[in-house]
Structures are given as structure tokens and as C-alpha cells.
Scaffold this motif. Structure first.
Motif: not given
Length: 409
Positions: A166-172, A226-228, A254-256, A293-296
Motif C-alpha cells: 500500500v506504500h513505497g517504491a514501485m518496480c518497473i 521509466f522511473n515510477s 533499505v529505508k531509514s 516529512k520523510a523522504s519520498y
């Protein structure tokens, strides 16, 4: 309706503890082998055992990723590893490969097995196949819409659990089954070494026109590489629950530590508010503002409502947006003196305006008026990584509270 599990990433033991303190119902982590995140610190068996003790003491769960797509040599030691995981009380393992599945069934027949998103389960017949083999939780492919998930739930037994990102980086690539990293960087994404070449910036060069660089963009015929944008579904908690998703998975091993705490805390609030108010539930924009307020990267809803278009991708750069820095973690607080003992995480100065928040409190803002080092000496700046300092707080704080500071750049 049952309250869904909030499932957090744990890249190391510190992040595991932070995730649980900030509201996760369960965490997923990787050991030193057989998982797909070699870029994270990962866990020794001793670390996993300590993490399980910490989690179980708080009635939370720990799942271990064994979702590598293995070659022959990757199977060496798997039997023994699975046996050790069973001994230390892991609550389940996440698997993508049928061979790994069969080893676990042979070595630890009572071990709960979750089917990884790497297995690309996109339809109810595939899921029924795995269900008949004994799997009771499916991490569905990220390419599914909410309507497709609803249909799967309707056509399969009620004890089948659906877990979804439901949240976070998406893969091509199709649920992470990517060959690009291996081809371009010699790092096999399916064995845990992805170099994320989908995030690199590309231009197109035609063979007979060297030196002429054409930009890559999306049109009605499609796109190249592409870079999602990042997935974010915090606005749609009711829709996710209605679709039958029982575990809300946050990406980011791998996030903080700060990222994990911030995102988990926001989703925890949203889920709890929904179950507190039900039909009178109202989404609060402040939850998204906290996540920011976190990196995104800019956000998308992925495939949940429609097929992604060029609006769901980023062509200019692959950088994260960072508006705040994590500058300190509260270790202790003296109510009489109002002094907090803090572990520094980024450089901070006397005079800085800071925000302090915790798992069970809203943030408050104050300026740092004075700081002292471990020897009780006044200091103007805390420049050393994980330096122990003291500072006065205008409101009470607790262990695990986080201090952040707005970036000036």
C-alpha cells in the motif's frame, strides 16, 4: 470487518524495534541469505531471535523473506536455515520459488508460508493452485486493481488472506521479476542485488546518428524505461479494507529508521480512526503531510484504480524529496529537570527549531536553547554521529520519541 494487519519493513534490528513501537502489527525482514534485499543490513539468526523476543513480548509477529529465485548453488544450506528459523519461533516465511516452498514443507511442515509478490500471482486460479498446496496468505502482484482483488476474494475460500503493498517504491518490472539490473550492471535482482537501473536517466541514441540524444518520454503508444512515482494509498483505507486486503504492506527495508517510524505512524492513525468511526470516518490530510516529512518521491495509486500512465512516472530525475532531517532519538527523560537524553543522528545547533513526535503523541515545536555533552559541558553544536547529548524540552517526552529539523536547502 476485521482490522487489517499493518506490516512494516525491517532492514535491521533497530528498524524492527522502531516499527513495532510506532504501531506495526508485524514486520518482515531478511536474513543474511535467501532474500532479495542485500542492500539492507539484514539479520543474523541471533538478531532474528532477539527481534522475535521483542515482537512477541508485545504480541506482534515476525516474518522472514526467503523469496530469492535460486540457482542450484543458492539452495546450499537452505534446509538447515529453515530448521533454525522454526526453532527460534518465526511466525511465517515469504517464498516465491516452488523449490524453496518444497524444502520448507519437507523440513518444517507446520511453518506458515506466504507467497511473495515475486511469484506474480495475478488471478484466482493461480492463487487456488497455491492454496491447494497449503498456502493461506498471498502477497498479490502489484499489477492488480482493487476490483481484481475483490473478485479473487469472492472466488476463493474465506481463510485465504490477501496481503498487498500500500506504500513505497514501485518496480518497473512485473512484481519485481526484473532482468534489467543483471543485464546492465551484472547484479541479479532476482537474487537480491538490484542496482535499480529503472531509476537511471536515459536518452535514446540511433545507430547512424551517434552523439544525438533523444529524450525518453511516454505517449499514447507506450514508454521505454521509466522511473515510477512512489505508491501511497493512505487516502483510500476504506477502499482497501472493502476489497478484502487483510495485510497492508509498507515497502522499504533499505529505508531509514526515521522513514519507517513516520510512515507506520501515519498509517496506524488512519487505520485506527477508520475502525473508531466507521461510517463517520473522515480522511485527514495531515496524515499525508506527516508522510511527506520523510523522504519520498511524488505519489501514485499504482494499479489500484487504473492502469498507470505517464502521469505516474518521473522523467526528470530519480532523487527523493527531503524536507526534514532526522536529528535525534530520545533515550531518556527526567521529569524534574525536563532534560532529555538524546542520541544525535544529524548535526544540530543551539538555536535550531526542531519538531518532536512519538508513537502516541502529536508533534510539538521548540527551539534548542541549550545543549550539554556527556561530560555535562555546554556545547553549541552536536556534530558527531550518535553523540549522546542532553537538551531541555518544553513538553514531556519519552524513550523512542524522534527529533526532526526542517532542511534549509
Amino acid at each position: 470487518m476485521n482490522k487489517p494487519e499493518l506490516l512494516a519493513p525491517a532492514g535491521d534490528l533497530e528498524k524492527l524495534k522502531m516499527a513495532i513501537v510506532y504501531g506495526a502489527d508485524a514486520v518482515y525482514l531478511g536474513g543474511e541469505e535467501f532474500g532479495l534485499r542485500k542492500a539492507s543490513k539484514n539479520f543474523t539468526l541471533e538478531d532474528i531471535e532477539e527481534g522475535i523476543r521483542f515482537a512477541h513480548k508485545r504480541n506482534k509477529k515476525v516474518y522472514v523473506t526467503l523469496n530469492i529465485i535460486p540457482h542450484n548453488e543458492d539452495l546450499i544450506g537452505l534446509d538447515e536455515y529453515v530448521s533454525e528459523l522454526e526453532k527460534i519461533g518465526v511466525d511465517g516465511v515469504i517464498v516465491a520459488d516452488p523449490g524453496v516452498f518444497s524444502v520448507i514443507r519437507r523440513v518444517a511442515p507446520n511453518m506458515p508460508i506466504h507467497l511473495s509478490t515475486q511469484a506474480s500471482a495475478t488471478n484466482y486460479e493461480t492463487i487456488r493452485f497455491w492454496y491447494d498446496l497449503g498456502i493461506r496468505r498471498i502477497v498479490v502482484a502489484r499489477e492488480l486493481s482493487l476490483d481484481e482483488i475483490k473478485e479473487i476474494k469472492k472466488k476463493l475460500p474465506k481463510d485465504l488472506e490477501i496481503e498487498a503493498f500500500v506504500h513505497g517504491a514501485m518496480c518497473i518490472s512485473y512484481s519485481g521479476r526484473c532482468l534489467l539490473s543483471n543485464y546492465m550492471a551484472g547484479r541479479d535482482a532476482n537474487r537480491g542485488e538490484c542496482a535499480h537501473p529503472c531509476r537511471w536517466k536515459y536518452n535514446l541514441v540511433e545507430e547512424k546518428r551517434p552523439g544525438e540524444y533523444f529524450p525518453i518520454y511516454e505517449d499514447e503508444k507506450g514508454t521505454f524505461i521509466f522511473n515510477s512515482k512512489d505508491l501511497c494509498m493512505i487516502k483510500y483505507i476504506p477502499e482497501l479494507i472493502e476489497a478484502g486486503i487483510c495485510s497492508f504492506k509498507i515497502e522499504g527495508r533499505v529505508k531509514s529508521q526515521y522513514y519507517v517510524a513516520t510512515v507506520i505512524r501515519a498509517y496506524r492513525k488512519a487505520i485506527d480512526e477508520f475502525f473508531r468511526y466507521k461510517k463517520n470516518y473522515v480522511y485527514k490530510e495531515e496524515w499525508l503531510e506527516e508522510i511527506k516529512k520523510a523522504s519520498y518521491r511524488d505519489f501514485t495509486t499504482g494499479f489500484y484504480f487504473k492502469k498507470p500512465t505517464g502521469d505516474d512516472q518521473i522523467y526528470e530525475n530519480s532523487s527523493y524529496i527531503r524536507k526534514y532531517d532526522f536529528v535525534g532519538l530520545v533515550l531518556d527523560y527526567d521529569k524534574k529537570t525536563k532534560l532529555a537524553t538524546v542520541e544525535q543522528r544529524n548535526r544540530i545547533f543551539v538555536g535550531d527549531e526542531i519538531e518532536i513526535f512519538g508513537p502516541n503523541k502529536e508533534f510539538f515545536t521548540q527551539n534548542i536553547e541549550e545543549m550539554w555533552n556527556e561530560n555535562g559541558e555546554k556545547i553549541e553544536v552536536a556534530p558527531h554521529p550518535q553523540q549522546i547529548i542532553k537538551m531541555k524540552m518544553k513538553e514531556p517526552v519519552e524513550e523512542w520519541d524522534i527529533i526532526r529539523k526542517a532542511r534549509k536547502d
